[in-house]
Design an enzyme around this catalytic site. Structure first.
Site, PDB file in Angstrom:
ATOM      1  N   ASP A   1     -10.960 -16.820 -78.180  1.00 59.71           N
ATOM      2  CA  ASP A   1     -11.543 -15.519 -77.844  1.00 59.71           C
ATOM      3  C   ASP A   1     -12.773 -15.749 -76.972  1.00 59.71           C
ATOM      4  O   ASP A   1     -13.623 -16.574 -77.312  1.00 59.71           O
ATOM      5  CB  ASP A   1     -11.925 -14.816 -79.160  1.00 59.71           C
ATOM      6  CG  ASP A   1     -12.650 -13.505 -78.932  1.00 59.71           C
ATOM      7  OD1 ASP A   1     -12.527 -12.937 -77.824  1.00 59.71           O
ATOM      8  OD2 ASP A   1     -13.349 -13.047 -79.858  1.00 59.71           O
TER       9      ASP A   1
ATOM     10  N   ASP B   1     -14.265 -10.159 -79.529  1.00 64.63           N
ATOM     11  CA  ASP B   1     -13.607  -9.079 -80.277  1.00 64.63           C
ATOM     12  C   ASP B   1     -12.655  -9.624 -81.349  1.00 64.63           C
ATOM     13  O   ASP B   1     -11.902  -8.874 -81.958  1.00 64.63           O
ATOM     14  CB  ASP B   1     -12.861  -8.114 -79.326  1.00 64.63           C
ATOM     15  CG  ASP B   1     -11.714  -8.805 -78.579  1.00 64.63           C
ATOM     16  OD1 ASP B   1     -11.545 -10.035 -78.755  1.00 64.63           O
ATOM     17  OD2 ASP B   1     -10.997  -8.121 -77.839  1.00 64.63           O
TER      18      ASP B   1
ATOM     19  N   ASP C   1      -7.907 -14.375 -75.684  1.00 69.10           N
ATOM     20  CA  ASP C   1      -7.712 -13.708 -74.390  1.00 69.10           C
ATOM     21  C   ASP C   1      -7.573 -14.729 -73.265  1.00 69.10           C
ATOM     22  O   ASP C   1      -7.683 -15.935 -73.491  1.00 69.10           O
ATOM     23  CB  ASP C   1      -8.872 -12.724 -74.125  1.00 69.10           C
ATOM     24  CG  ASP C   1     -10.226 -13.376 -74.336  1.00 69.10           C
ATOM     25  OD1 ASP C   1     -10.396 -14.525 -73.881  1.00 69.10           O
ATOM     26  OD2 ASP C   1     -11.113 -12.760 -74.975  1.00 69.10           O
TER      27      ASP C   1
ATOM     28  N   HIS D   1       5.752 -19.322 -82.938  1.00 65.79           N
ATOM     29  CA  HIS D   1       5.047 -18.160 -83.497  1.00 65.79           C
ATOM     30  C   HIS D   1       5.911 -17.394 -84.496  1.00 65.79           C
ATOM     31  O   HIS D   1       5.427 -16.456 -85.116  1.00 65.79           O
ATOM     32  CB  HIS D   1       4.628 -17.246 -82.352  1.00 65.79           C
ATOM     33  CG  HIS D   1       5.817 -16.692 -81.625  1.00 65.79           C
ATOM     34  ND1 HIS D   1       6.659 -17.480 -80.866  1.00 65.79           N
ATOM     35  CD2 HIS D   1       6.332 -15.450 -81.591  1.00 65.79           C
ATOM     36  CE1 HIS D   1       7.639 -16.746 -80.395  1.00 65.79           C
ATOM     37  NE2 HIS D   1       7.476 -15.504 -80.818  1.00 65.79           N
ATOM     38  N   ASP D   2       7.195 -17.730 -84.627  1.00 66.76           N
ATOM     39  CA  ASP D   2       8.071 -17.059 -85.594  1.00 66.76           C
ATOM     40  C   ASP D   2       8.329 -17.921 -86.823  1.00 66.76           C
ATOM     41  O   ASP D   2       9.149 -17.543 -87.671  1.00 66.76           O
ATOM     42  CB  ASP D   2       9.421 -16.727 -84.942  1.00 66.76           C
ATOM     43  CG  ASP D   2       9.293 -15.664 -83.872  1.00 66.76           C
ATOM     44  OD1 ASP D   2       8.374 -14.830 -83.969  1.00 66.76           O
ATOM     45  OD2 ASP D   2      10.104 -15.671 -82.934  1.00 66.76           O
TER      46      ASP D   2
HETATM   47  C1  GLC Z   1      11.654 -12.720 -80.871  1.00 72.34           C
HETATM   48  C2  GLC Z   1      10.206 -13.114 -80.838  1.00 72.34           C
HETATM   49  C3  GLC Z   1       9.528 -12.488 -82.005  1.00 72.34           C
HETATM   50  C4  GLC Z   1       9.636 -10.988 -81.871  1.00 72.34           C
HETATM   51  C5  GLC Z   1      11.088 -10.548 -81.714  1.00 72.34           C
HETATM   52  C6  GLC Z   1      11.163  -9.148 -81.207  1.00 72.34           C
HETATM   53  O1  GLC Z   1      12.311 -13.227 -81.978  1.00 72.34           O
HETATM   54  O2  GLC Z   1      10.077 -14.502 -80.805  1.00 72.34           O
HETATM   55  O3  GLC Z   1       8.190 -12.870 -82.136  1.00 72.34           O
HETATM   56  O4  GLC Z   1       9.082 -10.380 -83.001  1.00 72.34           O
HETATM   57  O5  GLC Z   1      11.776 -11.340 -80.790  1.00 72.34           O
HETATM   58  O6  GLC Z   1      10.717  -9.089 -79.878  1.00 72.34           O
END
Ligand code: GLC
Length: 589
Positions: free
Chosen positions: A51, A55, A59, A359-360
């Site tokens: 950041d 905030d 970014d 990130h998933d």
């Molecule tokens: C994909 C992305 C995920 C998102 C989903 C809907 O799986 O990697 O983060 O929530 O699509 O766009």
């Protein structure tokens, strides 16, 4: 700077052809060379990296300030999750303007400066392309929902209510798991495979497809080097929306991934856009089965270059509900089989990717390694060794180069991810086992992988001067860039060495992969061979170490990298300490 491929007169192209072909082949059977096969990709989740304006949200200026660090890792490409204008129902995966930068992330001038800063450092940029759906706040959807005869009506999928309730479609993020949402304005339902605020775009409509191709060109003409394509196998649907055939047995993801016109659209996208630029592409292969793999990436079909499959990510998860871990689905030989199967499919054609976190997913170290104090450093290094020694393009997730671990939230109020929150809400309403769900999410929730980058031991880990949008992992007091920069034995120092090894050994990129000792429950061992050179990779996945034999007719040679100080080489076998990882040369006896 325009990135369109230069036009080469035909005669010149023909003259150059034999030479170009000759330099293509690194070995008789080895895959053809390409720059995007040789790169190592570093994924940045921009909300959580740095950041700059206080905030609490990462970014673009923050990323700019950390580009020297990214360069110091030795990676070639950055993949950035969505930074486009968005109401952030799903952290940017709900886009309301594909040509604008999200206000919280900065401005288009910041973007241009970031891209220039990357290119100056020899780093390429891959952006996220999210075109299965948009935000419900996108101008197209606002128009589309306004009236049945609006010119944008067919940009989305609508089901008129006078035809009755549409056949069930499952939604990933909906509070009722229902992908159809009734909209009173026009007395119709719209389709949303993800949240209510992520209506699915209608790819049957050529106008919509043209819009997508134009926006792709917009970013390529700015100099972007590729796209990661979000849930791309879902773009084509049977738009008669029949009841799901029983044969799918609840496997909605696979059903969603097999649209009737999918490959036609991907070929069109390739023809109209991708073939005109020297860029890389990676599809998120949700629902793609191994039998379908080459349909996406066989060079002759002219669709995509690579995609992410889900079989490594599904290991350790409950079959049929990835929101829960499954301790019985964690056998090492099964994991080896996944890697081996997926290597084989791309032996002659196409090319693979390898990732252990994104990130998933929850953190790689906590999922496949061991984040308890005695093993954390060794197992983080071991997993990085796996990532960088496969025949596939490696994707390293930010923080994994430090050994970041799951935060394991206990309270629902700590979560920020709509997937966890909406599932919890539904379960609670239905009187389900919410305590069991929270225990499961502590291990597998996506928020485990989204906590702020750990730069220092200070408050907020040097990520922000304000309270971060999601809690910082308390282990940042010891696991952080500043501390690891100083320590030659740190995960970070090892990662840099390992990356140099990958970049200096074509065998690790293109060499044939051969699994050894398949049934060994503790050690994952394989060889990589190219042009007479053979390397052995041995990885202990166990707190009790493990042993494996040197392949017959070969002798252990020079050790190229070792994550521990002790050598595992004992005559004709390797005796590995807990979570030891080693790459060594094999000499013919
Ligand atoms: C994909 C992305 C995920 C998102 C989903 C809907 O799986 O990697 O983060 O929530 O699509 O766009």
């Amino acid at each position: 700077m325009t990135r369109r491929l230069a036009f080469v007169p035909l005669a010149l192209a023909l003259l150059a052809w034999p030479a170009a072909q000759a330099s293509q082949a690194p070995g008789a059977d080895a895959p053809r060379k390409a720059w995007w096969k040789e790169v190592v990709v570093y994924q940045i989740y921009p909300r959580s990296f740095q950041d700059s304006d206080g905030d609490g949200i990462g970014d673009l200026r923050g990323i700019i300030s950390r580009l020297d660090y990214v360069q110091s890792l030795g990676v070639d490409v950055v993949w950035l999750n969505p930074i486009y204008e968005s109401p952030n129902d799903d952290n940017g995966y709900d886009i309301s303007d594909y040509r604008a930068i999200m206000r919280q992330m900065g401005t288009m001038a910041d973007f241009d400066a970031m891209l220039a800063g990357m290119h100056q450092r020899g780093i390429k940029l891959v952006m996220d392309l999210v075109v299965n759906h948009s935000s419900d706040e996108h101008a197209w959807f606002k128009q589309s929902r306004a009236s049945r005869d609006n010119p944008y009506r067919d940009y989305y999928h609508w089901w008129p209510a006078e035809r009755g309730v549409p056949a069930k479609r499952w939604s990933f993020f909906d509070e009722e798991a229902n992908a159809w949402r009734y909209d009173a304005t026009t007395n119709a339902y719209y389709l949303h495979y993800f949240s209510r605020k992520q209506p699915d775009l209608n790819w049957e409509n050529p106008k919509l497809r043209r819009e997508v191709y134009e926006l792709m060109k917009f970013w390529f003409d700015k100099g972007v080097d590729g796209f990661r394509m979000d849930v791309i196998p879902f773009i084509s649907k049977d738009t008669s929306f029949p009841p799901l055939p029983a044969s799918y047995g609840g496997n909605y993801v696979a059903y969603y991934a097999r649209g009737p016109h999918l490959h036609e659209y991907l070929q069109e996208m390739n023809r109209e856009v991708l073939s005109r630029y020297d860029v890389m592409t990676v599809g998120e292969g949700a629902g793609v089965a191994i039998e379908d793999a080459l349909d996406f990436v066989d060079e002759d079909r002219k669709e995509l270059q690579t995609f992410f499959h889900f079989e490594v990510a599904d290991w350790g998860r409950r079959k049929g509900d990835f929101m829960y871990p499954d301790p019985d689905n964690r056998r090492l030989p099964d994991l080896k089989d996944v890697f081996t199967r997926w290597d084989r499919v791309f032996e002659k054609k196409g090319w693979g990717t390898v990732y252990l976190g994104n990130h998933d997913q929850s953190r790689m170290l906590s999922r496949y390694g061991n984040d308890t104090p005695p093993y954390r450093v060794a197992s983080a290094k071991m997993l990085l060794t796996l990532l960088l020694t496969m025949r596939a393009t490696p994707y390293v997730y930010y923080g994994d180069e430090l050994g970041m671990a799951n935060i394991r939230f206990r309270e629902i109020s700590d979560y920020r991810d709509l997937q966890t929150i909406n599932y919890y809400t539904r379960l609670k309403r239905e009187g389900g086992d919410v305590a069991g769900f929270l225990a499961a999410q502590a291990e597998v929730s996506r928020d485990n992988g989204r906590t702020p980058m750990q730069w220092t031991a200070a408050t907020n880990a040097g990520f922000s001067t304000a309270t971060p949008w999601i809690r910082v992992n308390p282990d940042h007091e010891s696991v952080n860039v500043e501390a690891e920069e100083r320590a030659p034995d740190s995960v970070l120092s090892y990662f840099r060495r390992l990356l140099r090894l990958r970049k200096s050994e074509p065998t690790l990129v293109y060499g044939a992969y051969q699994l050894l000792d398949r049934d060994n429950p503790e050690v994952f061992a394989y060889t990589r061979s190219l042009d007479g050179r053979s390397l052995l990779v041995a990885l202990s996945f166990s707190a009790s170490g493990g042993r494996t034999a040197i392949p017959a007719g070969q002798a252990p040679g020079k050790v190229l990298i070792n994550n521990l100080a002790t050598s595992p080489v004992q005559a004709a076998q390797l005796e590995l300490a807990p979570y030891q990882a080693v790459v060594l040369e094999l000499d013919r006896k």
